[in-house]
Motif scaffolding. Structure first.
Motif, mmCIF file in Angstrom:
data_model
loop_
_atom_site.group_PDB
_atom_site.id
_atom_site.type_symbol
_atom_site.label_atom_id
_atom_site.label_comp_id
_atom_site.label_asym_id
_atom_site.label_seq_id
_atom_site.Cartn_x
_atom_site.Cartn_y
_atom_site.Cartn_z
ATOM 1 N N GLY A 121 -0.464 20.375 -17.149
ATOM 2 C CA GLY A 121 -1.284 19.228 -16.795
ATOM 3 C C GLY A 121 -0.504 17.960 -16.484
ATOM 4 O O GLY A 121 -1.099 16.945 -16.157
ATOM 5 N N ASP A 122 0.819 17.986 -16.585
ATOM 6 C CA ASP A 122 1.622 16.814 -16.260
ATOM 7 C C ASP A 122 1.706 16.643 -14.752
ATOM 8 O O ASP A 122 1.671 17.616 -14.001
ATOM 9 N N ALA A 123 1.827 15.397 -14.325
ATOM 10 C CA ALA A 123 1.997 15.106 -12.903
ATOM 11 C C ALA A 123 3.010 13.987 -12.751
ATOM 12 O O ALA A 123 3.196 13.176 -13.649
ATOM 13 N N ILE A 124 3.633 13.949 -11.615
ATOM 14 C CA ILE A 124 4.596 12.909 -11.275
ATOM 15 C C ILE A 124 3.957 12.046 -10.199
ATOM 16 O O ILE A 124 3.249 12.539 -9.324
ATOM 17 N N VAL A 125 4.213 10.747 -10.251
ATOM 18 C CA VAL A 125 3.753 9.842 -9.206
ATOM 19 C C VAL A 125 4.965 9.527 -8.333
ATOM 20 O O VAL A 125 5.943 8.945 -8.804
ATOM 21 N N HIS A 126 4.899 9.929 -7.075
ATOM 22 C CA HIS A 126 5.985 9.681 -6.128
ATOM 23 C C HIS A 126 5.624 8.483 -5.261
ATOM 24 O O HIS A 126 4.465 8.308 -4.893
ATOM 25 N N ARG A 127 6.622 7.685 -4.925
ATOM 26 C CA ARG A 127 6.464 6.606 -3.954
ATOM 27 C C ARG A 127 7.239 7.016 -2.714
ATOM 28 O O ARG A 127 8.386 7.439 -2.811
ATOM 29 N N ALA A 128 6.609 6.881 -1.571
ATOM 30 C CA ALA A 128 7.272 7.269 -0.328
ATOM 31 C C ALA A 128 7.064 6.180 0.711
ATOM 32 O O ALA A 128 5.981 5.605 0.808
ATOM 33 N N VAL A 129 8.102 5.894 1.471
ATOM 34 C CA VAL A 129 8.015 4.991 2.612
ATOM 35 C C VAL A 129 8.290 5.842 3.841
ATOM 36 O O VAL A 129 9.376 6.406 3.978
ATOM 37 N N LEU A 130 7.289 5.951 4.704
ATOM 38 C CA LEU A 130 7.467 6.749 5.918
ATOM 39 C C LEU A 130 8.082 5.890 7.009
ATOM 40 O O LEU A 130 7.490 4.910 7.449
#
Length: 137
Positions: free
Chosen positions: A48-57
């Motif tokens: 149930g763990d999740a990672i929050v990713h930040r992306a700049v396209l």
């Protein structure tokens, strides 16, 4: 703790970390960018763990990486301001992301302002404003 050991922290030798890993951390430095120091850090995940990713396209070539993260069950915040001046490329990127997340994965794409998207995998849901409920609780 013995009296002789109260002089400060001791360094631990870690053979698994190479000498030239990342940038040097200077004493008194206010900010440590862990993404630069450890770009491929192993992240242990529980059920149930999740990672929050930040992306700049910067362009459309970054879309497959964003899709990989969402398919792994992670949340992604995508900054698309660099594509705003290239309308066709922006529309193509948004449509590819939307089709994959919403149609293929049954997730959600939520618009955050004028230049960001929040991509939610299937096990996350957004709350939307309804007529009888305020947006902010």
């Amino acid at each position: 703790m013995a009296k002789d050991e109260d002089r400060g922290p001791r360094w631990i030798e870690m053979p698994s970390v190479p000498e030239d890993a990342g940038t040097a951390v200077e004493p008194g430095q206010d900010y440590h960018d862990l993404g630069v120091r450890y770009p491929d850090a192993p992240v242990s995940r529980g059920v149930g763990d999740a990672i929050v990713h930040r992306a700049v396209l910067d362009d459309i070539t970054g879309v497959p990486m964003v899709m990989d993260w969402v398919s792994d069950g992670d949340l992604v915040i995508v900054e698309m301001s660099r594509l705003l001046s290239r309308e066709l490329e922006l529309q193509t990127a948004v449509e590819r992301i939307r089709c994959f997340v919403e149609d293929d994965l049954s997730g959600e794409v939520v618009r955050l302002g004028d230049s960001r998207l929040l991509l939610l995998p299937v096990n996350f849901k957004s709350t939307r404003k309804s007529e009888d409920r305020p947006l902010y609780l």
